[in-house]
Design a protein around this motif. Sequence first.
Motif, PDB file in Angstrom:
ATOM      1  N   ARG A 140      35.788  39.971  -2.414  1.00 51.01           N
ATOM      2  CA  ARG A 140      34.484  39.590  -2.195  1.00 51.01           C
ATOM      3  C   ARG A 140      34.084  39.948  -0.764  1.00 51.01           C
ATOM      4  O   ARG A 140      32.825  40.130  -0.890  1.00 51.01           O
ATOM      5  N   LYS A 165      33.232  31.622   5.777  1.00 53.12           N
ATOM      6  CA  LYS A 165      32.751  30.848   4.449  1.00 53.12           C
ATOM      7  C   LYS A 165      33.499  31.558   3.087  1.00 53.12           C
ATOM      8  O   LYS A 165      33.633  30.844   2.293  1.00 53.12           O
ATOM      9  N   ILE A 166      33.508  32.953   2.927  1.00 52.33           N
ATOM     10  CA  ILE A 166      34.020  33.346   1.987  1.00 52.33           C
ATOM     11  C   ILE A 166      35.527  33.147   1.710  1.00 52.33           C
ATOM     12  O   ILE A 166      35.740  32.363   0.461  1.00 52.33           O
ATOM     13  N   SER A 225      36.718  30.078   2.794  1.00 53.66           N
ATOM     14  CA  SER A 225      36.495  28.442   2.698  1.00 53.66           C
ATOM     15  C   SER A 225      35.955  28.276   1.132  1.00 53.66           C
ATOM     16  O   SER A 225      36.637  27.602   0.238  1.00 53.66           O
ATOM     17  N   ASP A 226      35.128  29.185   0.525  1.00 52.94           N
ATOM     18  CA  ASP A 226      34.639  29.137  -0.799  1.00 52.94           C
ATOM     19  C   ASP A 226      35.676  29.140  -1.766  1.00 52.94           C
ATOM     20  O   ASP A 226      35.616  28.916  -2.829  1.00 52.94           O
ATOM     21  N   ILE A 227      36.867  29.987  -1.397  1.00 52.97           N
ATOM     22  CA  ILE A 227      37.935  30.365  -2.180  1.00 52.97           C
ATOM     23  C   ILE A 227      39.002  29.076  -2.316  1.00 52.97           C
ATOM     24  O   ILE A 227      39.559  28.890  -3.265  1.00 52.97           O
ATOM     25  N   GLY A 228      38.905  28.241  -1.279  1.00 51.02           N
ATOM     26  CA  GLY A 228      39.512  26.895  -1.231  1.00 51.02           C
ATOM     27  C   GLY A 228      40.728  26.944  -0.149  1.00 51.02           C
ATOM     28  O   GLY A 228      41.607  26.334  -0.139  1.00 51.02           O
TER      29      GLY A 228
END
Length: 102
Positions: free
Chosen positions: A48, A88-89, A91-94
């Motif tokens: 990412r 953010k990256i 966090s977006d992955i979980g």
Amino acid sequence: RLNRYLYGRRRDFWHIDYLLSSPGVRLLMVKCIYNDNPKYYESLISRRLNQVLEFLPNFGSSDSKGDLSHLFKCKNVDPVPCLELVQKIISDIGLSINDCLI
């Protein structure tokens, strides 16, 4: 591994050791991402970040087939926007970034 940076390392061994030995480079903070599959998430985060940040090809990624790099460069002098993008990256992955429990 983190203890060696917090309490003084004996010799250069990892890529980060050589980076930290360079003039003008210093460690500002250490954060941790705890998960049950570190190699998988390391590659996922790396792939990412490769899409949005400059990187040094093949740096630190020789053990991760398909990863272009594990060293990224923020274009801005101010690291805050870059760190927010990384957060953010992740966090977006979980996953979440935490203070390290050492």
